[in-house]
Design a protein around this motif. Structure first.
Motif, PDB file in Angstrom:
ATOM      1  N   THR A  46     -30.065   3.540  38.634  1.00 63.04           N
ATOM      2  CA  THR A  46     -29.698   4.534  39.638  1.00 63.04           C
ATOM      3  C   THR A  46     -28.412   5.249  39.230  1.00 63.04           C
ATOM      4  N   ARG A  47     -27.408   4.480  38.802  1.00 63.02           N
ATOM      5  CA  ARG A  47     -26.136   5.078  38.377  1.00 63.02           C
ATOM      6  C   ARG A  47     -26.320   5.956  37.136  1.00 63.02           C
ATOM      7  N   ALA A  48     -27.245   5.594  36.256  1.00 59.46           N
ATOM      8  CA  ALA A  48     -27.464   6.373  35.032  1.00 59.46           C
ATOM      9  C   ALA A  48     -28.176   7.694  35.316  1.00 59.46           C
ATOM     10  N   VAL A  49     -29.133   7.683  36.238  1.00 61.92           N
ATOM     11  CA  VAL A  49     -29.977   8.851  36.488  1.00 61.92           C
ATOM     12  C   VAL A  49     -29.407   9.786  37.559  1.00 61.92           C
ATOM     13  N   ALA A  50     -28.709   9.261  38.527  1.00 63.32           N
ATOM     14  CA  ALA A  50     -28.215  10.064  39.655  1.00 63.32           C
ATOM     15  C   ALA A  50     -27.433  11.312  39.228  1.00 63.32           C
ATOM     16  N   PRO A  51     -26.570  11.253  38.198  1.00 67.46           N
ATOM     17  CA  PRO A  51     -25.826  12.462  37.818  1.00 67.46           C
ATOM     18  C   PRO A  51     -26.711  13.642  37.401  1.00 67.46           C
ATOM     19  N   TRP A  52     -27.941  13.389  36.998  1.00 72.73           N
ATOM     20  CA  TRP A  52     -28.852  14.475  36.624  1.00 72.73           C
ATOM     21  C   TRP A  52     -29.442  15.175  37.852  1.00 72.73           C
ATOM     22  N   ALA A  53     -29.224  14.618  39.041  1.00 70.89           N
ATOM     23  CA  ALA A  53     -29.695  15.198  40.308  1.00 70.89           C
ATOM     24  C   ALA A  53     -31.165  15.626  40.247  1.00 70.89           C
ATOM     25  N   PRO A  54     -32.063  14.680  39.930  1.00 68.51           N
ATOM     26  CA  PRO A  54     -33.470  15.072  39.817  1.00 68.51           C
ATOM     27  C   PRO A  54     -34.107  15.379  41.169  1.00 68.51           C
ATOM     28  N   ASP A  55     -35.012  16.348  41.153  1.00 74.51           N
ATOM     29  CA  ASP A  55     -35.880  16.589  42.305  1.00 74.51           C
ATOM     30  C   ASP A  55     -37.069  15.640  42.250  1.00 74.51           C
ATOM     31  N   MET A  56     -37.407  15.235  41.023  1.00 74.63           N
ATOM     32  CA  MET A  56     -38.625  14.482  40.793  1.00 74.63           C
ATOM     33  C   MET A  56     -38.432  13.546  39.599  1.00 74.63           C
ATOM     34  N   SER A  62     -48.256   2.919  31.992  1.00 71.40           N
ATOM     35  CA  SER A  62     -48.259   2.418  33.347  1.00 71.40           C
ATOM     36  C   SER A  62     -46.952   1.730  33.689  1.00 71.40           C
ATOM     37  N   ARG A  63     -46.260   1.200  32.691  1.00 74.98           N
ATOM     38  CA  ARG A  63     -45.025   0.484  33.024  1.00 74.98           C
ATOM     39  C   ARG A  63     -43.914   1.411  33.493  1.00 74.98           C
ATOM     40  N   GLY A  64     -43.998   2.693  33.184  1.00 73.17           N
ATOM     41  CA  GLY A  64     -43.036   3.639  33.732  1.00 73.17           C
ATOM     42  C   GLY A  64     -43.118   3.719  35.243  1.00 73.17           C
ATOM     43  N   PHE A  65     -44.312   3.431  35.797  1.00 74.25           N
ATOM     44  CA  PHE A  65     -44.479   3.432  37.251  1.00 74.25           C
ATOM     45  C   PHE A  65     -43.581   2.374  37.888  1.00 74.25           C
ATOM     46  N   LEU A  66     -43.408   1.252  37.187  1.00 76.56           N
ATOM     47  CA  LEU A  66     -42.675   0.116  37.743  1.00 76.56           C
ATOM     48  C   LEU A  66     -41.192   0.412  37.925  1.00 76.56           C
ATOM     49  N   THR A  67     -40.631   1.221  37.039  1.00 84.09           N
ATOM     50  CA  THR A  67     -39.216   1.565  37.170  1.00 84.09           C
ATOM     51  C   THR A  67     -39.023   2.813  38.021  1.00 84.09           C
ATOM     52  N   ALA A  68     -39.941   3.759  37.911  1.00 78.32           N
ATOM     53  CA  ALA A  68     -39.762   5.036  38.610  1.00 78.32           C
ATOM     54  C   ALA A  68     -39.929   4.917  40.117  1.00 78.32           C
ATOM     55  N   ALA A  69     -40.850   4.100  40.581  1.00 75.30           N
ATOM     56  CA  ALA A  69     -41.091   4.020  42.028  1.00 75.30           C
ATOM     57  C   ALA A  69     -39.859   3.524  42.797  1.00 75.30           C
ATOM     58  N   PRO A  70     -39.270   2.390  42.428  1.00 75.24           N
ATOM     59  CA  PRO A  70     -38.081   1.972  43.181  1.00 75.24           C
ATOM     60  C   PRO A  70     -36.901   2.919  42.982  1.00 75.24           C
ATOM     61  N   LEU A  71     -36.814   3.522  41.801  1.00 78.08           N
ATOM     62  CA  LEU A  71     -35.712   4.438  41.535  1.00 78.08           C
ATOM     63  C   LEU A  71     -35.835   5.705  42.373  1.00 78.08           C
ATOM     64  N   ALA A  72     -37.043   6.250  42.499  1.00 80.23           N
ATOM     65  CA  ALA A  72     -37.246   7.441  43.333  1.00 80.23           C
ATOM     66  C   ALA A  72     -36.849   7.144  44.773  1.00 80.23           C
ATOM     67  N   SER A  73     -37.175   5.969  45.241  1.00 82.78           N
ATOM     68  CA  SER A  73     -36.798   5.580  46.603  1.00 82.78           C
ATOM     69  C   SER A  73     -35.282   5.527  46.752  1.00 82.78           C
ATOM     70  N   ARG A  74     -34.604   4.944  45.793  1.00 80.15           N
ATOM     71  CA  ARG A  74     -33.138   4.852  45.842  1.00 80.15           C
ATOM     72  C   ARG A  74     -32.470   6.226  45.757  1.00 80.15           C
ATOM     73  N   GLY A  76     -33.901   9.142  46.559  1.00 86.10           N
ATOM     74  CA  GLY A  76     -34.396  10.082  47.561  1.00 86.10           C
ATOM     75  C   GLY A  76     -35.089  11.287  46.944  1.00 86.10           C
ATOM     76  N   CYS A  77     -35.782  11.063  45.834  1.00 89.41           N
ATOM     77  CA  CYS A  77     -36.502  12.158  45.197  1.00 89.41           C
ATOM     78  C   CYS A  77     -37.989  11.821  45.109  1.00 89.41           C
ATOM     79  N   GLY A  78     -38.764  12.790  44.661  1.00 88.67           N
ATOM     80  CA  GLY A  78     -40.202  12.591  44.539  1.00 88.67           C
ATOM     81  C   GLY A  78     -40.565  11.881  43.243  1.00 88.67           C
ATOM     82  N   LEU A  79     -41.855  11.556  43.138  1.00 89.19           N
ATOM     83  CA  LEU A  79     -42.387  10.843  41.980  1.00 89.19           C
ATOM     84  C   LEU A  79     -43.744  11.420  41.622  1.00 89.19           C
ATOM     85  N   VAL A  80     -43.938  11.730  40.342  1.00 90.16           N
ATOM     86  CA  VAL A  80     -45.249  12.141  39.840  1.00 90.16           C
ATOM     87  C   VAL A  80     -45.643  11.204  38.715  1.00 90.16           C
TER      88      VAL A  80
END
Length: 176
Positions: A46-56, A62-74, A76-80
Motif C-alpha cells: 500500500t505504501r509503495a503504490v499509493a504515491p502513484w494515485a491509481p484510479d485502477m 492469476s496470482r496477481g489477483f491475490l495481491t491486487a484485490a486487497p490492495l484495491a480495497s485499501r 479505495g480504487c477499482g480493479l480490472v
C-alpha cells in the motif's frame, strides 16, 4: 520482531524443480497463510503504490489477483483483471506476446478502462518481464495511463525490470 523489521523472505518458500527441472519456484502461499506476514506485506505494498494515485489496479492472472484485490480495497480504487483467452465475458481486447518458450495472449474487457485512467499493474512475481510488458502494452491499447507496476517478488538476475518503461516496486528481491 516488529512489523517494521519483519523479513518477508522468511515467509516465502522456495520449491526447487517446480514446475520443471532447474526452476526455483517462489511460493507465496506460505506468506499468505501467515496472517501477520500477509498484513505486513499488504501494508508495505500500500505504501509503495499509493504515491502513484491509481484510479485502477490491473491484476495479471492469476496470482496477481491475490495481491491486487486487497490492495484495491485499501487504496479505495477499482480493479480490472487481465486474463487468458476465454475467461472474460463480453467484448474483450487482446494482446499477443512472445515468451521464451512460445507465445501467449492476455485479454481485458473492452469497457474496463476509461481513457486516461491512472493504472498500476499488479503481479506476484517479476522475472523476465515479458508478461508485465505485455500487460502494459494491452492497457495502453485500451487508453490507460500506466503509471507503475508492483510485485511481491522480483528475480533481479533475470532483468525483467529493464523491459519496462514504467516505475516498478517489488517488496522482496532475489539475485539468483
Amino acid at each position: 520482531m516488529t512489523t517494521a523489521t519483519m523479513d518477508l523472505k522468511q515467509h516465502i518458500r522456495g520449491i526447487p524443480d517446480f514446475p520443471k527441472p532447474g526452476i526455483l519456484f517462489y511460493d507465496i502461499s506460505t506468506l499468505m497463510r501467515d496472517a501477520d506476514a500477509w498484513q505486513v506485506a499488504m501494508g508495505r505494498m500500500t505504501r509503495a503504490v499509493a504515491p502513484w494515485a491509481p484510479d485502477m489496479l490491473a491484476a495479471i492472472e492469476s496470482r496477481g489477483f491475490l495481491t491486487a484485490a486487497p490492495l484495491a480495497s485499501r487504496l479505495g480504487c477499482g480493479l480490472v483483471m487481465l486474463r487468458k483467452p476465454g475467461k472474460l465475458p463480453g467484448a474483450t481486447v487482446s494482446h499477443e506476446y512472445d515468451l521464451e518458450y512460445g507465445s501467449d495472449t492476455l485479454h481485458i474487457q473492452a469497457d474496463a478502462i476509461r481513457p486516461g485512467q491512472r493504472v498500476v499493474v499488479m503481479d506476484d512475481l517479476l522475472a523476465t518481464g515479458g508478461t508485465l510488458a505485455a500487460s502494459v502494452a494491452l492497457l495502453r491499447k485500451v487508453g490507460a495511463n500506466v503509471v507503475g507496476a508492483a510485485t511481491l517478488i522480483e528475480i533481479r538476475a533475470l532483468g525483467g525490470r529493464d523491459r519496462l518503461d514504467i516505475p516498478v516496486e517489488s517488496l522482496v528481491s532475489y539475485d539468483d
